[in-house]
Write a protein that holds these residues in place. Structure first.
Motif, PDB file in Angstrom:
ATOM      1  N   GLU A 151     -37.695  23.850 -62.897  1.00  0.00           N
ATOM      2  CA  GLU A 151     -38.773  22.853 -63.026  1.00  0.00           C
ATOM      3  C   GLU A 151     -38.269  21.551 -63.635  1.00  0.00           C
ATOM      4  OE1 GLU A 151     -42.813  23.565 -63.676  1.00  0.00           O
ATOM      5  OE2 GLU A 151     -42.674  25.728 -63.504  1.00  0.00           O
ATOM      6  N   PHE A 152     -37.115  21.116 -63.201  1.00  0.00           N
ATOM      7  CA  PHE A 152     -36.576  19.829 -63.639  1.00  0.00           C
ATOM      8  C   PHE A 152     -36.732  18.783 -62.544  1.00  0.00           C
ATOM      9  CE2 PHE A 152     -32.929  16.928 -63.358  1.00  0.00           C
ATOM     10  CZ  PHE A 152     -33.156  16.176 -64.498  1.00  0.00           C
ATOM     11  N   PHE A 153     -36.315  19.093 -61.335  1.00  0.00           N
ATOM     12  CA  PHE A 153     -36.308  18.077 -60.283  1.00  0.00           C
ATOM     13  C   PHE A 153     -37.718  17.584 -59.927  1.00  0.00           C
ATOM     14  CE2 PHE A 153     -31.977  19.582 -59.793  1.00  0.00           C
ATOM     15  CZ  PHE A 153     -31.308  18.390 -59.558  1.00  0.00           C
ATOM     16  N   ASP A 154     -38.725  18.450 -60.102  1.00  0.00           N
ATOM     17  CA  ASP A 154     -40.097  18.012 -59.788  1.00  0.00           C
ATOM     18  C   ASP A 154     -40.573  16.896 -60.706  1.00  0.00           C
ATOM     19  OD1 ASP A 154     -41.945  19.177 -62.054  1.00  0.00           O
ATOM     20  OD2 ASP A 154     -40.596  20.796 -61.532  1.00  0.00           O
ATOM     21  N   ALA A 155     -39.925  16.780 -61.876  1.00  0.00           N
ATOM     22  CA  ALA A 155     -40.323  15.754 -62.844  1.00  0.00           C
ATOM     23  C   ALA A 155     -39.620  14.423 -62.589  1.00  0.00           C
ATOM     24  CB  ALA A 155     -40.030  16.229 -64.265  1.00  0.00           C
ATOM     25  N   LEU A 156     -38.639  14.413 -61.701  1.00  0.00           N
ATOM     26  CA  LEU A 156     -37.954  13.138 -61.421  1.00  0.00           C
ATOM     27  C   LEU A 156     -38.837  12.276 -60.531  1.00  0.00           C
ATOM     28  CD1 LEU A 156     -34.266  14.295 -60.842  1.00  0.00           C
ATOM     29  CD2 LEU A 156     -35.362  13.518 -62.955  1.00  0.00           C
ATOM     30  N   PRO A 157     -38.855  10.972 -60.799  1.00  0.00           N
ATOM     31  CA  PRO A 157     -39.791  10.074 -60.107  1.00  0.00           C
ATOM     32  C   PRO A 157     -39.575  10.017 -58.593  1.00  0.00           C
ATOM     33  CG  PRO A 157     -38.820   9.011 -62.025  1.00  0.00           C
ATOM     34  CD  PRO A 157     -38.099  10.306 -61.845  1.00  0.00           C
ATOM     35  N   ILE A 158     -40.664   9.893 -57.877  1.00  0.00           N
ATOM     36  CA  ILE A 158     -40.622   9.758 -56.415  1.00  0.00           C
ATOM     37  C   ILE A 158     -41.172   8.403 -55.982  1.00  0.00           C
ATOM     38  CG2 ILE A 158     -40.890  12.226 -55.930  1.00  0.00           C
ATOM     39  CD1 ILE A 158     -43.904  11.341 -55.170  1.00  0.00           C
ATOM     40  N   ARG A 159     -40.853   8.051 -54.731  1.00  0.00           N
ATOM     41  CA  ARG A 159     -41.544   6.951 -54.052  1.00  0.00           C
ATOM     42  C   ARG A 159     -42.298   7.546 -52.874  1.00  0.00           C
ATOM     43  NH1 ARG A 159     -36.950   2.505 -52.902  1.00  0.00           N
ATOM     44  NH2 ARG A 159     -38.728   1.227 -52.260  1.00  0.00           N
ATOM     45  N   GLN A 160     -43.390   6.911 -52.498  1.00  0.00           N
ATOM     46  CA  GLN A 160     -44.155   7.379 -51.339  1.00  0.00           C
ATOM     47  C   GLN A 160     -44.238   6.283 -50.285  1.00  0.00           C
ATOM     48  OE1 GLN A 160     -48.018   8.725 -52.738  1.00  0.00           O
ATOM     49  NE2 GLN A 160     -47.262  10.841 -52.848  1.00  0.00           N
ATOM     50  N   PHE A 161     -44.109   6.700 -49.030  1.00  0.00           N
ATOM     51  CA  PHE A 161     -44.195   5.763 -47.906  1.00  0.00           C
ATOM     52  C   PHE A 161     -45.129   6.331 -46.852  1.00  0.00           C
ATOM     53  CE2 PHE A 161     -40.057   5.473 -49.874  1.00  0.00           C
ATOM     54  CZ  PHE A 161     -39.904   4.104 -50.070  1.00  0.00           C
ATOM     55  N   VAL A 162     -45.676   5.420 -46.067  1.00  0.00           N
ATOM     56  CA  VAL A 162     -46.515   5.867 -44.969  1.00  0.00           C
ATOM     57  C   VAL A 162     -46.197   5.010 -43.744  1.00  0.00           C
ATOM     58  CG1 VAL A 162     -48.449   4.441 -45.772  1.00  0.00           C
ATOM     59  CG2 VAL A 162     -48.895   6.387 -44.284  1.00  0.00           C
ATOM     60  N   LYS A 163     -46.146   5.681 -42.577  1.00  0.00           N
ATOM     61  CA  LYS A 163     -45.836   4.935 -41.361  1.00  0.00           C
ATOM     62  C   LYS A 163     -47.143   4.642 -40.645  1.00  0.00           C
ATOM     63  CE  LYS A 163     -42.635   4.821 -37.563  1.00  0.00           C
ATOM     64  NZ  LYS A 163     -41.551   5.486 -36.875  1.00  0.00           N
ATOM     65  N   ASN A 164     -47.414   3.380 -40.430  1.00  0.00           N
ATOM     66  CA  ASN A 164     -48.608   3.035 -39.650  1.00  0.00           C
ATOM     67  C   ASN A 164     -48.224   2.040 -38.564  1.00  0.00           C
ATOM     68  OD1 ASN A 164     -48.383   0.613 -41.006  1.00  0.00           O
ATOM     69  ND2 ASN A 164     -49.909   1.163 -42.561  1.00  0.00           N
ATOM     70  N   ASP A 165     -49.210   1.409 -37.961  1.00  0.00           N
ATOM     71  CA  ASP A 165     -48.923   0.552 -36.806  1.00  0.00           C
ATOM     72  C   ASP A 165     -48.014  -0.620 -37.134  1.00  0.00           C
ATOM     73  OD1 ASP A 165     -50.473   2.275 -35.433  1.00  0.00           O
ATOM     74  OD2 ASP A 165     -52.308   1.066 -35.568  1.00  0.00           O
ATOM     75  N   PHE A 166     -47.923  -0.967 -38.411  1.00  0.00           N
ATOM     76  CA  PHE A 166     -47.045  -2.087 -38.808  1.00  0.00           C
ATOM     77  C   PHE A 166     -45.650  -1.604 -39.184  1.00  0.00           C
ATOM     78  CE2 PHE A 166     -51.397  -2.734 -40.408  1.00  0.00           C
ATOM     79  CZ  PHE A 166     -51.794  -3.751 -39.552  1.00  0.00           C
TER      80      PHE A 166
END
Ligand code: SAH
Length: 341
Positions: A151-166
Motif C-alpha cells: 500500500e505504498f504506490f497507491d499513495a503516489l500522486p496521479i494525473r488524470q486525462f480524458v480523450k474527447n473530440d478535441f
C-alpha cells in the motif's frame, strides 16, 4: 488551513494538476495527511494487511528469504521497504527471518518514509534492529536489493486525462476545489499508452511510480535481488479510481484537504519495465500458495486463538483477496518462484 494554501496557489497560478493536489494533501510538511493524521488501525482511517495479521508479513518475509537463497544468498544486501507505516510488516519479516540467521546477518535494512512522525514510530518499533531511513532509492549503497512495498504506490500522486473530440485534456483542480478540464504543456505519451481507448474515458498516469520502478529495475537486473509490491489495482486498468477515505468510509476528495487519505489504483503493468522477470497474482492466490493455511494452524496451536477471520479477510474473494494484487520482479530467469507458479 490546507484548503487556503491550495486555493491561494490556484488563484495565483490557475488550476493545478491532480498530482500537485495529491502531493500537497498527503505530504505538506505541516498539514499533510501522512504528516498530521493517524491513518492506521480501527480508530484511524484504514487497516492494512500487515495490521490485520502477522501471517501476511511472515509469508512475505519467507518469500524474500527464498528469493535471496535461490539467488545464491549474497553476503551483503539491502533489505528495503517503501512506506513502512507503523513498521509492522518489517517487524514481521525480521522476526520470521530468525529461521535463517545468515539472511539477517547479510541484510542492511533501509526504510523509505516521508513522514517525520512515522519515521519516529518505525524507529521505536524496530528498535532492536539496525535500520536507517533514506530519502530516495539513490541513497542506497550499491548492493543487491530485496524490496517490499505494501500500500505504498497507491499513495503516489496521479494525473488524470480524458480523450474527447478535441483530443486529450487533463483534469485539473480549479478554484472552489472542483475538477475542470484543461490543456497542459507536458502531456505524457497518452496515445501510445492507452491505444484504442473510448472517447470520454478517464485514464491515469503516475510518473513517480514509474521513476521508482526504473531505479528498482536497474538495481535488480544489474546487482541482483527481487521486489514484491502489494496494492489494490490491476495490471492495466483504466477509468477514474481517485478516491478519499476517512474513518473507513469513502468521502469527497475535495471536502477536507489533508484530513482524508487520497489514493488511486495501481496500474501494475506500468511498473514492469524492460529486463525484469515479472510475476503477478491476486493477494488471495499468493498467500494461499505461500501456505497461509498451514501458517494459521501453527499460530492457532501456539496461541490457542482462532485466526480464521483474519485469514478470510486477507484472502477472501470479497475481502482483500481479489482486489489486492501482488507484483513480483526479479532480474534473471528462475525455474520456480513460490507464489507465482
Ligand atoms: N506499508 C504500510 C503503510 C501503508 S500507508 C502498511 O502496509 O501498513 C503508506 C505509507 O507510505 C505511509 O508510511 C506513508 O507515510 C508513506 N508514504 C506515502 N507517500 C510517500 C512518499 N511520497 N514518500 C515516502 N513515503 C511515503
Amino acid at each position: 488551513m490546507l484548503r487556503k494554501i491550495i486555493e491561494d496557489e490556484i488563484r495565483a497560478h490557475g488550476p493545478i494538476r491532480l498530482d500537485r493536489y495529491m502531493e500537497i494533501c498527503l505530504s505538506h510538511p505541516e498539514y499533510g495527511y501522512y504528516t498530521s493524521q493517524q491513518p492506521f488501525g480501527r480508530k484511524g482511517d484504514f487497516i492494512t494487511a500487515p495490521e490485520i495479521s502477522q501471517m501476511f508479513g511472515e509469508l512475505v518475509g519467507l518469500w524474500l528469504i527464498h528469493m535471496w537463497q535461490a539467488q545464491g544468498a549474497p553476503e551483503r544486501f539491502a533489505l528495503v521497504e517503501l512506506g513502512p507505516g507503523r513498521g509492522t510488516l518489517m517487524a514481521d519479516i525480521l522476526r520470521v527471518a530468525a529461521v535463517m540467521p545468515a539472511f539477517l546477518r547479510a541484510a542492511r535494512v533501509f526504510l523509505f518514509e516521508s513522514s517525520p512522525r512515522l519515521r519516529v514510530e518505525q524507529k521505536e518499533r524496530l528498535g532492536k534492529f539496525d535500520i536507517a531511513h533514506i530519502d530516495g532509492l539513490d541513497d542506497m549503497p550499491d548492493m543487491p536489493l530485496y524490496l517490499v512495498a505494501n500500500e505504498f504506490f497507491d499513495a503516489l500522486p496521479i494525473r488524470q486525462f480524458v480523450k474527447n473530440d478535441f483530443g486529450w485534456q487533463e483534469r485539473l483542480v480549479a478554484e472552489g476545489l472542483a475538477f475542470s478540464l484543461g490543456k497542459t504543456r507536458d502531456m505524457p505519451d497518452l496515445d501510445r499508452r492507452f491505444r484504442g481507448i473510448e472517447t470520454g474515458r478517464i485514464v491515469e498516469t503516475r510518473k513517480e511510480a514509474e521513476a521508482m520502478s526504473a531505479v528498482i529495475t536497474k538495481k535488480i537486473t544489474t546487482r541482483g535481488g527481487a521486489a514484491i509490491i502489494i496494492d489494490y489495482g490491476d495490471y492495466d486498468g483504466v477509468g477514474d479510481t481517485f478516491q478519499a477515505v476517512k474513518q473507513h468510509k469513502m468521502v469527497d476528495p475535495f471536502a477536507g484537504p489533508g484530513k482524508a487519505d487520497l489514493t488511486a489504483h495501481v496500474r501494475f503493468g506500468e511498473l514492469v519495465q524492460n529486463g525484469v522477470e515479472p510475476g503477478f497474482a491476486t493477494q488471495g492466490e499468493f498467500l494461499t500458495r505461500m501456505g497461509i493455511d498451514e501458517r494459521r494452524k501453527v499460530l492457532e496451536k501456539a496461541s490457542g486463538k482462532p485466526l480464521g477471520l483474519e485469514q478470510a479477510r486477507l484472502i477472501g474473494d470479497d475481502e482483500m483477496g481479489n482486489a489486492f494484487k501482488v507484483l513480483a520482479m526479479w532480474g534473471k530467469p528462475m525455474q520456480h518462484v513460490p507464489g507465482f507458479l
